[in-house]
Design an enzyme around this catalytic site. Structure first.
Site, mmCIF file in Angstrom:
data_model
loop_
_atom_site.group_PDB
_atom_site.id
_atom_site.type_symbol
_atom_site.label_atom_id
_atom_site.label_comp_id
_atom_site.label_asym_id
_atom_site.label_seq_id
_atom_site.Cartn_x
_atom_site.Cartn_y
_atom_site.Cartn_z
ATOM 1 C CB THR A 1 -0.910 -0.020 1.255
ATOM 2 O OG1 THR A 1 -1.772 -1.152 1.160
ATOM 3 C CG2 THR A 1 -1.721 1.250 1.391
ATOM 4 C CG ASN A 40 -6.509 -7.747 -5.471
ATOM 5 O OD1 ASN A 40 -6.309 -7.028 -6.459
ATOM 6 N ND2 ASN A 40 -7.378 -7.436 -4.550
ATOM 7 C CB CYS A 42 -6.820 -5.926 0.791
ATOM 8 S SG CYS A 42 -5.434 -6.677 -0.021
ATOM 9 C CD GLN A 48 -2.375 -10.855 -4.492
ATOM 10 O OE1 GLN A 48 -1.950 -12.015 -4.441
ATOM 11 N NE2 GLN A 48 -2.943 -10.280 -3.448
ATOM 12 C CB THR A 53 14.407 2.961 11.885
ATOM 13 O OG1 THR A 53 14.856 4.153 12.534
ATOM 14 C CG2 THR A 53 15.420 1.857 12.077
HETATM 15 N N1 PLP Z 1 -1.820 -4.524 -4.335
HETATM 16 C C1 PLP Z 1 -2.478 -5.677 -4.480
HETATM 17 C C2 PLP Z 1 -2.799 -6.185 -5.842
HETATM 18 C C3 PLP Z 1 -2.860 -6.409 -3.347
HETATM 19 O O1 PLP Z 1 -3.521 -7.565 -3.496
HETATM 20 C C4 PLP Z 1 -2.553 -5.891 -2.068
HETATM 21 C C5 PLP Z 1 -2.988 -6.601 -0.861
HETATM 22 O O2 PLP Z 1 -3.752 -7.523 -0.920
HETATM 23 C C6 PLP Z 1 -1.840 -4.687 -1.984
HETATM 24 C C7 PLP Z 1 -1.493 -4.026 -3.148
HETATM 25 C C8 PLP Z 1 -1.450 -4.106 -0.676
HETATM 26 O O3 PLP Z 1 -0.346 -4.782 -0.159
HETATM 27 P P1 PLP Z 1 -0.023 -4.693 1.410
HETATM 28 O O4 PLP Z 1 -0.932 -5.645 2.083
HETATM 29 O O5 PLP Z 1 1.424 -5.089 1.516
HETATM 30 O O6 PLP Z 1 -0.279 -3.286 1.815
#
Ligand code: PLP
Length: 372
Positions: free
Chosen positions: A74, A147, A318, A175, A233
């Site tokens: 994210t 995803n 998510c 993914q 950090t």
């Molecule tokens: N992008 C995609 C396609 C995802 O499926 C996800 C999480 O499922 C993310 C970004 C976000 O990743 P994170 O959980 O490391 O923030």
């Protein structure tokens, strides 16, 4: 006796830590590890971070690029979009919320077809218009694999179109990493997001990889860590764990998962040919299946599977587990009364054929009970 061992079929949400990752992190857990410190403890931390950085870049054929460690996929997506100041972003309708919810950024959304593939003609047209308007700062951001459905987007073609208009290309490959081959140089990408916890590494570390000539600004105020690209950090323990997972990375399509998924989908279609398997006619991640059971909501299915000790998800899990109609399925033209019946099964390297057989039994029983 009924088999009640828990089955985890939600590997696109997060994965079990690989055993080597656990060993590696356990070994370092008690150490004070700040790579910015100049003493021997700090230098040890710095070595760990730099070795993992190098290893990831090598594995993904991106040795000439820069890798900035962040705390999540994210954050990496946010850094890619917000760190490029003054850019117009051209993205797709089916991206993860960490792309789509950047609402204050100037964005254009490209539609997808019924299989979830980005409309390339529309992309060309939008870029053409922007370019002719004199807009020189264009960024195309399209995910490598979705995803929810597992659909793999034609990134090479997207890059080819984007380059006609001198646009940069970012791809969210969160993914894709660990499920299919990822060769950044071959794809021709300028920026790419990856995250550790979707491939057997720990939660709490991810990366943005980008070409050294891309002028990116930090989005976090603070210290000069990560060559001023990301203050704060570094999470050395998690980075070390990710390094162990990356060492194991085969970086090719996982055929075993594809075989398991094939068994699962074939058996379900034999129970009822009314089942819809989203995007089954196009290239998908080998582990992901988005399945619409006739007349039974995804929520009801999730509860029934959970009662049977099987973990799946409805749409994207998510963020909060909140159940809303999937924007991905909606963009693919699937009507709401059908889309609400979707579940996502995402297999992982620990899954077995016996588990798939148990899943099919539970699926079949529920279907028959609620379709009398
Ligand atoms: N992008 C995609 C396609 C995802 O499926 C996800 C999480 O499922 C993310 C970004 C976000 O990743 P994170 O959980 O490391 O923030």
């Amino acid at each position: 006796m009924k088999n009640t061992a828990k089955i985890y079929f939600d590997n696109n949400a997060t994965t079990y830590l690989q055993p080597e990752v656990v060993v590696c992190m356990r070994g370092l857990m008690k150490e004070p590890l700040n790579p910015s410190s100049l003493h021997s403890f700090g230098r040890r931390a710095r070595n760990i971070v730099e070795e993992v950085r190098k290893k990831i870049l090598e594995k993904l054929n991106a040795s000439n690029m820069r890798l900035v460690f962040t705390a999540s996929g994210t954050e990496s997506n946010n850094l890619a979009l917000k760190g490029l100041s003054g850019y117009k972003i051209i993205t797709s309708n089916i991206e993860h919320p960490s792309i789509l919810n950047n609402s204050h950024i100037d964005m254009v959304h490209i539609s997808v077809d019924k299989n979830g593939l980005v409309n390339l003609e529309e992309l060309d047209k939008v870029l053409h218009n922007e370019f002719n308007l004199g807009n020189e700062k264009l960024l195309v951001s399209v995910m490598l694999a979705n995803n929810e459905t597992g659909v793999i987007e034609p990134l090479k073609e997207i890059v080819k179109i984007a380059k006609k208009y001198k646009a940069l290309v970012h791809s969210d490959a969160v993914q894709a990493l660990g499920k299919i081959q990822l060769d950044i140089l071959d794809l021709g990408l300028d920026l790419i997001t990856i995250s550790a916890h979707k491939m057997g590494g720990p939660v709490g570390v991810a990366a943005l990889i980008f070409n050294k000539n891309v002028k990116l600004e930090s989005i976090i105020e603070g210290g000069a860590q990560e060559k001023n690209y990301r203050a704060g950090t570094e999470n050395v323990l998690a980075i070390a764990g990710w390094g162990a997972a990356i060492t194991n990375l085969k970086n090719e399509k996982n055929i075993f998962l594809e075989k398991l998924r094939g068994e699962l989908e074939t058996a379900i279609l034999q129970i009822t040919s009314q089942t819809i398997i989203c995007a089954s006619q196009v290239l998908r991640l080998p582990n992901t299946s988005c399945i619409l059971m006739p007349n039974v909501s995804g929520e009801t299915q999730l509860i029934d599977f959970d009662l049977n000790n099987i973990a799946i998800s409805t749409g994207s899990a998510c963020s909060s587990g909140k159940i809303t109609t999937s924007h991905v399925l909606k963009s693919m033209g699937i009507e709401e009364n059908l889309a609400k019946n979707a579940i996502r099964v995402s297999l992982g390297v620990n899954n077995t054929l016996d588990e798939v057989v148990r899943f099919i039994e539970v699926w079949g029983n529920l279907y028959k009970r609620l379709n009398k």
